[in-house]
Design a protein around this motif. Structure first.
Motif, PDB file in Angstrom:
ATOM      1  N   ILE A  14       0.727  -1.282   0.163  1.00  0.00           N
ATOM      2  CA  ILE A  14       0.480   0.129  -0.587  1.00  0.00           C
ATOM      3  C   ILE A  14       0.986   1.310   0.073  1.00  0.00           C
ATOM      4  O   ILE A  14       2.339   1.273   0.747  1.00  0.00           O
ATOM      5  CB  ILE A  14      -0.786  -0.057   1.084  1.00  0.00           C
ATOM      6  CG1 ILE A  14      -1.746  -1.375   1.428  1.00  0.00           C
ATOM      7  CG2 ILE A  14      -1.953   1.708   1.682  1.00  0.00           C
ATOM      8  CD1 ILE A  14      -2.320  -0.990   2.305  1.00  0.00           C
ATOM      9  N   GLU A  96      -5.889  -5.294  -8.333  1.00  0.00           N
ATOM     10  CA  GLU A  96      -6.773  -5.879  -6.612  1.00  0.00           C
ATOM     11  C   GLU A  96      -7.746  -4.226  -6.860  1.00  0.00           C
ATOM     12  O   GLU A  96      -7.616  -3.626  -6.935  1.00  0.00           O
ATOM     13  CB  GLU A  96      -5.974  -5.849  -5.249  1.00  0.00           C
ATOM     14  CG  GLU A  96      -5.326  -7.588  -5.780  1.00  0.00           C
ATOM     15  CD  GLU A  96      -6.370  -8.576  -6.337  1.00  0.00           C
ATOM     16  OE1 GLU A  96      -7.033  -8.727  -5.625  1.00  0.00           O
ATOM     17  OE2 GLU A  96      -5.961  -9.423  -7.091  1.00  0.00           O
ATOM     18  N   SER A  98     -10.178  -1.723  -4.479  1.00  0.00           N
ATOM     19  CA  SER A  98      -9.857  -1.219  -3.597  1.00  0.00           C
ATOM     20  C   SER A  98     -10.613  -1.178  -2.780  1.00  0.00           C
ATOM     21  O   SER A  98     -11.524  -2.290  -2.918  1.00  0.00           O
ATOM     22  CB  SER A  98     -10.359   0.411  -4.151  1.00  0.00           C
ATOM     23  OG  SER A  98      -9.486   0.966  -5.162  1.00  0.00           O
ATOM     24  N   ALA A  99     -10.509  -1.501  -1.255  1.00  0.00           N
ATOM     25  CA  ALA A  99     -11.327  -1.727  -0.119  1.00  0.00           C
ATOM     26  C   ALA A  99     -13.019   0.293  -0.053  1.00  0.00           C
ATOM     27  O   ALA A  99     -12.459   0.455  -0.657  1.00  0.00           O
ATOM     28  CB  ALA A  99     -10.868  -1.094   1.378  1.00  0.00           C
ATOM     29  N   THR A 139      -3.320  -4.512   4.307  1.00  0.00           N
ATOM     30  CA  THR A 139      -3.419  -5.681   2.681  1.00  0.00           C
ATOM     31  C   THR A 139      -3.803  -3.891   1.782  1.00  0.00           C
ATOM     32  O   THR A 139      -3.778  -5.170   0.446  1.00  0.00           O
ATOM     33  CB  THR A 139      -4.332  -6.432   2.892  1.00  0.00           C
ATOM     34  OG1 THR A 139      -5.571  -6.256   2.922  1.00  0.00           O
ATOM     35  CG2 THR A 139      -3.550  -7.805   3.824  1.00  0.00           C
ATOM     36  N   GLN A 140      -4.730  -3.354   1.931  1.00  0.00           N
ATOM     37  CA  GLN A 140      -5.596  -2.456   0.404  1.00  0.00           C
ATOM     38  C   GLN A 140      -4.466  -1.259   0.207  1.00  0.00           C
ATOM     39  O   GLN A 140      -3.468  -0.576   1.221  1.00  0.00           O
ATOM     40  CB  GLN A 140      -7.105  -2.407   1.247  1.00  0.00           C
ATOM     41  CG  GLN A 140      -8.132  -2.962   1.725  1.00  0.00           C
ATOM     42  CD  GLN A 140      -8.052  -3.690   0.476  1.00  0.00           C
ATOM     43  OE1 GLN A 140      -7.367  -3.751  -0.399  1.00  0.00           O
ATOM     44  NE2 GLN A 140      -8.692  -5.280   0.355  1.00  0.00           N
ATOM     45  N   PHE A 143      -8.868   3.049  -0.016  1.00  0.00           N
ATOM     46  CA  PHE A 143      -9.995   3.463   1.133  1.00  0.00           C
ATOM     47  C   PHE A 143     -10.663   4.098   0.061  1.00  0.00           C
ATOM     48  O   PHE A 143     -10.688   4.913   0.305  1.00  0.00           O
ATOM     49  CB  PHE A 143     -10.060   2.900   2.326  1.00  0.00           C
ATOM     50  CG  PHE A 143     -11.071   2.952   3.229  1.00  0.00           C
ATOM     51  CD1 PHE A 143     -12.158   2.251   2.681  1.00  0.00           C
ATOM     52  CD2 PHE A 143     -11.824   3.911   4.342  1.00  0.00           C
ATOM     53  CE1 PHE A 143     -13.116   2.377   3.319  1.00  0.00           C
ATOM     54  CE2 PHE A 143     -12.801   4.474   4.371  1.00  0.00           C
ATOM     55  CZ  PHE A 143     -13.779   3.149   4.540  1.00  0.00           C
ATOM     56  N   SER A 152      -5.680   6.481   1.416  1.00  0.00           N
ATOM     57  CA  SER A 152      -4.382   6.018   1.707  1.00  0.00           C
ATOM     58  C   SER A 152      -3.290   5.909   2.248  1.00  0.00           C
ATOM     59  O   SER A 152      -3.011   6.710   2.725  1.00  0.00           O
ATOM     60  CB  SER A 152      -3.742   5.840  -0.502  1.00  0.00           C
ATOM     61  OG  SER A 152      -3.073   4.491  -0.130  1.00  0.00           O
TER      62      SER A 152
END
Length: 473
Positions: A14, A96, A98-99, A139-140, A143, A152
């Protein structure tokens, strides 16, 4: 001493931040040539990562693990997977998602049926530090609470060495939250410096940390911004420990954008610069680019604040160029239930929908194939006519059951991907849509939710904006 941050992410990274390490002069210092070779090795790690003990830091292989994780920070993508518009081609996108924050539940059941037309929830426009921290976790990369509240961050670790032997360590976290008030052209980036800790021998009292919110690219390139707030600037580690929260505001005046919506796009990139204390040599390859946010300004006439409340200098508003998600509910009691079930079938069993098309794969399900809002009335009418033709083809002229049902179409008639897309785009596949007669009330509720979603998320016409669709079952 255990510092709470290092071990929860191996290879997943991140960061929002670009780190430029200001190296001292190439000429060797007395400290580097004398009996005490003093060096501070710097790393950028995932935000919220977890700790090594001092003994673990000195263990064989520890430095290699830190370096591999730091290398991953530099080589990974720099923009959120949901980025849309010109910024999406400026730097590699994350692979991947995002949250994201969940959409607030709406009232369902009999009470909802008796209420006025369903209204789409207001998107969030604030974010606390705790929400950012918890949203990112370890892990993200990003957000995204809404198009108006995103964040971030990264963890910065310094290992202090004497004659190549670790004698101390220090660290700090930087998280940046971007928020936009309702109908405002001003974006506030709030910087949070937290978890500022040291152990062993360090020189953090005089180690300087520089912070700058850079905007390396704009579309159009001639865009001019107004900056304000209380930016962090350059301070020592201990000064940041004493004052940890700072703001940087950025706004773009209307009248300098492109297209009928007067759009200005940019990328916003916080830059962290670490300068070693006198007598210490800085190590670490920290000149790589990391992560950025993607702000956008518009003054579309069909969106809120199109006149600025009588002040043309304030018309329009800002948003972040991320694909929002329209959520429909297929739960019992949801006003749009029949439409949600129709879309769910189009997503999960497209060959069971009409019109038949062997390779049917309707868009709107992911970031690779978003839907795009359509404002131009003639093409919207073409989409509706094309959908009705298919309803009549499969269910006959009486598909409406005396006016109690309507021809529901997905993708929506108010998108470029609607039923008539192939008539306007030679590369589009014919019949890559679905129609179904549904209850008039359900169709009306779904339409009202869609219009509210467009307005509240500032969806702009065209391919530089877009959205996704999710069915809540």
């Amino acid at each position: 001493m255990r510092i709470p941050w290092f071990r929860h992410a191996r290879g997943r990274t991140i960061a929002l931040l670009t780190v430029a390490a200001l190296l001292p002069s190439a000429a060797p210092s007395a400290a580097s040539t004398g009996p005490d070779n003093l060096r501070v090795q710097t790393y950028v790690l995932p935000s919220g990562a977890s700790a090594m003990t001092f003994d673990e830091l000195r263990a064989a292989g520890a430095a290699g693990n830190l370096q591999r994780l730091a290398d991953g920070m530099r080589s990974d993508a720099r923009l959120a997977a949901e980025t849309v518009g010109p910024a999406a081609s400026y730097a590699p996108l994350a692979t991947e998602p995002s949250a994201v924050a969940s959409v607030p539940d709406r009232a369902l059941g009999a009470s909802a049926r008796l209420a006025p037309m369903a209204t789409y929830p207001e998107p969030a426009r604030t974010m606390t530090y705790e929400e950012c921290r918890d949203g990112l976790g370890s892990t993200q990369k990003f957000f995204i609470k809404s198009r108006f509240a995103v964040c971030s961050g990264a963890t910065f670790l310094q290992t202090w060495l004497q004659n190549n032997r670790p004698v101390g360590e220090s660290m700090f976290n930087v998280r940046v939250v971007g928020t936009i008030p309702l109908n405002s052209r001003e974006i506030t980036f709030t910087y949070y410096f937290t978890d500022m800790q040291t152990t062993g021998r360090t020189a953090t009292a005089i180690m300087r940390i520089g912070t700058k919110g850079a905007m390396p690219q704009s579309w159009p390139s001639t865009a001019v911004y107004t900056h304000g707030g209380t930016p962090p600037g350059t301070r020592t580690f201990d000064q940041f420990k004493a004052q940890r929260t700072f703001t940087h505001t950025v706004s773009a005046a209307p009248g300098q954008g492109t297209g009928s919506a007067d759009q200005v796009f940019s990328v916003y990139e916080p830059v962290i610069t670490i300068t070693p204390p006198p007598g210490w040599k800085l190590g670490g390859e920290l000149t790589g680019k990391l992560f950025m946010l993607a702000p956008r300004w518009d003054a579309a006439t069909y969106l809120a604040n199109s006149t600025g409340g009588g002040n043309p200098a304030r018309k329009g508003a800002a948003a972040f160029s991320y694909l929002p998600t329209l959520t429909y509910s297929a739960k019992e009691g949801a006003e749009e239930k029949a439409v949600a079930e129709h879309i769910r079938t189009a997503f999960t069993a497209p060959l069971d929908t009409n019109p038949y098309m062997s390779a049917k794969n309707v868009p709107g399900q992911d970031t690779k194939t978003p839907l795009h809002r359509l404002v131009e009335q003639t093409r919207k009418d073409d989409n509706r006519k094309a959908a009705v033709r298919q309803c009549k083809r499969y269910w006959g002229e009486g598909y409406a059951w005396g006016g109690t049902r309507e021809c529901d179409e997905y993708p929506f008639a108010t998108t470029y991907e609607g039923a008539a897309q192939a008539d306007h785009d030679s590369e589009a596949k014919p019949f890559n849509f679905s129609v179904l007669p549904v209850a008039k009330a359900d169709n009306g509720a779904a339409g009202g939710l869609l219009l509210g979603f467009y307005a509240k998320n500032r969806l702009v016409d065209g391919l530089d904006d877009g959205f996704m669709v999710k069915i809540d079952s």
